[in-house]
Design an enzyme around this catalytic site. Structure first.
Site, PDB file in Angstrom:
ATOM      1  N   LYS A 159       0.831  -1.625   0.259  1.00 36.71           N
ATOM      2  CA  LYS A 159       0.406  -0.045  -0.382  1.00 36.71           C
ATOM      3  C   LYS A 159       1.251   1.207  -0.179  1.00 36.71           C
ATOM      4  CE  LYS A 159      -3.486   2.980   2.142  1.00 36.71           C
ATOM      5  NZ  LYS A 159      -4.829   2.815   3.480  1.00 36.71           N
ATOM      6  N   ASN A 186     -10.330   0.952   8.315  1.00 33.70           N
ATOM      7  CA  ASN A 186      -9.399   0.533  10.228  1.00 33.70           C
ATOM      8  C   ASN A 186      -9.877   1.300  10.954  1.00 33.70           C
ATOM      9  OD1 ASN A 186      -7.693   0.781  11.955  1.00 33.70           O
ATOM     10  ND2 ASN A 186      -6.214   0.745  10.613  1.00 33.70           N
ATOM     11  N   SER A 187     -10.236   2.569  10.879  1.00 29.63           N
ATOM     12  CA  SER A 187     -11.078   3.247  11.524  1.00 29.63           C
ATOM     13  C   SER A 187     -12.054   2.757  11.991  1.00 29.63           C
ATOM     14  CB  SER A 187     -11.338   4.815  11.392  1.00 29.63           C
ATOM     15  OG  SER A 187      -9.523   5.087  11.963  1.00 29.63           O
ATOM     16  N   GLY A 192     -11.711   7.212   5.385  1.00 29.23           N
ATOM     17  CA  GLY A 192     -13.281   7.511   5.393  1.00 29.23           C
ATOM     18  C   GLY A 192     -14.464   7.415   5.366  1.00 29.23           C
TER      19      GLY A 192
END
Lengths: 268, 66, 268, 268, 268, 66, 66, 66
Positions: free
Chosen positions: D106, D215-216, D194
């Protein structure tokens, strides 16, 4: 100036009344009466709402009758805030007319202080009675196209669907329903409550609304007077755009410059 | 006579008219709307309208509102 | 008028140049030169873009040099449309300067005719060279905050992020990124492309953008001149609102009228 | 179950690699390694990202090499976070490959810690070199269709446009640009950064994106494992819907029930 | 599978009735009865709506009584479509109950065939009577929080606010009002009408809605059965996410990887 | 010999190879990636690669990242 | 002499200067920008700049553009 | 006897009950709901309920609806 000229000719009729401005102002929440008066002047509004409160000798300075009566070319529209049902709203309307001698009434019945959203059942019932009693009834309503049509059918002078809950500044959250109300209405449609920015007022006008009613956005601005002028320009911008005919949207790009390829030379 | 004015007990003297009440409370008549027992009383009738024991009177003025 | 006064004092500086209007106009797509001239006048713009095309004796009426040079207080900003890469864009810029004698260049490099979206790599390379050659470079770019910052760092006079693809009228589809660009920028930020309505121009200004560039929305309106005036008002409304300080939004309703319960009587 | 069956057959190819899940997971921000492992399992992902950090004997428990290597059917994609330019990113990629023995990288270069948005210039330069060195390069990029196409042209295995800034949870704020990227791309398009809710992941898939990287939204959920399962279902829902063909939208209502008027009788 | 397990335990109660699926299906607009049956099965729904129409020997194949009665674990909810007022709606409800022997009734009164939006006054009046007559009343209503609360107060079993006009596929256009309805409601809130995509169904569930009713989006899909499965997954995804607790949004970026700068060397 | 390891001064003993350094610091070799003066050194070469005075060494491990 | 002007073959007579070309084609000099073989030629030099066989000339004017 | 059935004139024979009407029209009773002059008639009563001259009868079945 071109647009001012347009505006002068573009009269809004509510019942038999004519207004030169499509921006209505609420008078609540201002830091002072003077700040309110300055904002009203800067906004160019010709119709302001007022509320009723119990007389209190100790708060004589809150009495707006005097200051407002000195404004030229500004009419009053008493509201029925505080009314929990049709009966109370009718009472408030009659009291307001006694003082204002104005035919306008902003009919608002919102039983829940947490969201202040209007009650369609009580509002419908009160509207029928107030029309009978000769008021120009402008009901504050949910963005409900069938309710709006029924209020038109019983003789309301205009309908005032909400963009969002009072004081939230969430703008035209109900846009899709307001578009349907506008499409079907034979009386003026006024977006009331929720507007935070002149761009939102302009957007409402571009959608074909006839006017907007603004209070918090101006009263709670850092500079209420300048914000009043900003909303004046925004409402005029949106109205002019509606009359000028907006371009259609397109799914594909459409060049605004020629795409000739003179720039590549054989030697490149 | 005993009245309830704007939710508060009030002992009215004078000739017992609405005018008398407004004078007592120092209200500006032109700026005031008035309701007795839930019925609006037009200002033209204030001078001649007698109040009665235990009447509920509401005196109202315009303030800022949206 | 209050707001006009404000506007007069609110000068936009791009490099060493000063502009009294924050609305830039494109001159493409108009039905006639006269329609374009009328819209330019109604819009109050002081900066218009033009493109280059091969001379064609048979289409002499398309030559805008004459008509535009008669407009007072309007400066030209040649664009580089048609350029597929940095080299071609630099060529176009030099040709445009030869004719316009203007320091401004709208740097646009969009290799794909289907969406006309800008090429960040070629644009960055061309910007560096054009700055060296003394232009006030205003690049048309994707709404890319890092690219915008790098273009500022190499000396661009302003950045012009797109709201949506040219001619689509999809408005401020990139608003979230534009807000970040505005927050970080030390040069003017101009929203270019995608705007369809004055409300969108007002919204861009409320977000803190310094100007907007509009073409299709005005040229393709039913009444371009009236739409030019509408955008003028919209840009002024948004700018005034930005300066006046918008109210914050709220998750809960905030009453603008007193909620006293004088309306219920003991006899109810 | 119908949809699971569909999913099994619906393999995602990135370069020469095949993946059975279209949900990629980031491993940062979890309250514990166990919470991360549980979420990875619940999500059904087959590709997770990891970062590099200086060895610190005192924080041995942060070393994810062991825990991740025990997961079956999950491949690693080291990222280049921390890289400020192309040179540093290339270094990070080489280090990551040493440890992971994975072809995936990535590529992320975001010089500004305030918004962590990617640098298109450095990313483009690094991508060219990493492709040369045999990586399957998945660059994290702004939602810029021309940049995406150029990265495809230089051999990237996929592109990963952002929906909004990392960790903001603002969802698909760049949807209009992502749609264009998808329309033009010949390599997989993965929405990265996002996303806050499974509905947003589903929406990305309905738009035709090939996968999403989350992820978040999972790590910061009250229950990361349940949220992992929720995103799994959301991604599958969106993918199935894309394949099933969404109905078109309509400006007018279209009845889903017969509107016969048997209900009114002559006696009414 | 984790989420399926969750779903099994997550029973929806409407009045005294329990449902294992939070997706309700309409049966209109399908190309064939078989296509409808397949979609119902793929969707996993346990509650489907049906309409009444005059018996017509020539269209016996439209009679759904037989096909639907063969579906296990699927209950019927007759609607009152075609009713123009309360009286007609009550009649339709009684007829529907005669046939279905089901306690559920979808109360819909929409006098205007152009937008099919519900009449709040007639709906309120009919609801009061149908509750008296022992129905589990699920009224189709505008997204009007006060109306929703009044319908709860008179004994409705659930409220079904619209997302957009029937068949338009405009999704959750009334989201702001639906959030308020959900916040205040003590009965299930079901989003009915307007949904086009599983992502929208997921979003409604993430907002805390208890179920969604879908018809056009599935019936008008290219592959209705696959779309039924997609909506099933979307509803489950949104419900799981609601229970798992979505992360908060943030105005600033929050890194998910360490930003250590080991990558720059002194020799750079 | 004096090295800078992960930004910190370190005095290396032993035979001065990378392996020696990793042993000293107690790093798990299979979990570690290593760079000397900006150049990645594959693990196969650690046993035989001598470090030199003032080398900048970076030792890295995988941690959670998005 | 043979030129390519705006992509089309053109036989130039006169004194072979750029000015001669512009006159031949009836272009308004003040409204025209010009490039020879990819290089911009300022108008001041048109009277004195000779063109050569096979030169590629581009003559450009301003038109509407966004 | 003359009836209006689903909006259309119908001449009913037989014993003049609802059952007779359903049989005549070939309706499946278990799939049919019925209203006479605006009043719902439960199926249990069909065999015994006589229809009268000019009755308005509505016979309804379930069809697809949202």
């Amino acid at each position: 100036m071109n647009e001012v000229y347009t505006m002068n000719e573009d009269v809004l009729k509510i019942g038999d009344q004519k207004l030169g401005s499509r921006l209505f102002l609420g008078t609540g929440k201002f830091s002072s009466t003077q700040a309110m008066i300055d904002a009203v002047k800067a906004s160019g509004t010709e119709l302001v709402t007022v509320a009723l409160r119990r007389f209190n000798r100790a708060q004589a300075e809150d009495d707006l009758y005097g200051p407002l009566s000195q404004l030229k070319n500004v009419r009053l529209m008493p509201n029925t805030s505080g009314a929990m049902n049709a009966k109370e709203a009718i009472r408030a309307a009659l009291l307001g007319r006694e003082l204002s001698k104005s035919p306008f009434v902003k009919l608002e019945i919102h039983p829940n202080p947490h969201h202040l959203l209007p009650d369609p059942i009580e509002t419908y019932e009160a509207a029928i009675e107030l029309v009978k009693q000769g008021f120009l009834v402008l009901p504050y309503i949910p963005a409900d196209p069938v309710l709006a049509k029924r209020l038109e059918d019983v003789g309301c002078a205009a309908v005032m669907p909400l963009g969002a809950a009072i004081g939230t500044g969430k703008g035209l959250s109900t846009a899709e329903m307001i578009k349907i109300i506008v499409r079907d209405a034979n009386i003026p449609v006024v977006v009331d409550a929720g507007l935070r920015a002149p761009s939102e007022a302009a957007c409402a006008m571009e959608m074909g609304c006839d006017a907007v009613l603004v209070n918090s956005a101006i009263a709670a601005a850092d500079n209420p007077s300048a914000m009043g002028a900003a909303f004046k320009a925004g409402v005029e911008a949106g109205r002019m755009a509606y009359q000028a005919g907006l371009m259609p949207t397109s799914e594909v790009a459409v060049a605004s410059s020629p795409l000739t390829s003179f720039l590549a030379t054989q030697t490149d | 006579m005993k009245l309830t004015v704007n939710g508060t007990a009030h002992e009215l003297g004078g000739d017992g008219t609405i005018d008398a009440l407004l004078d007592e409370l120092g209200a500006t008549k032109a700026h005031t709307a008035l309701m007795v027992n839930g019925n609006v009383v037009p200002s033209e009738q204030w001078a001649t309208t007698p109040l009665n024991e235990n009447d509920e009177v509401e005196m109202l003025v315009f303030v800022g509102g949206g």
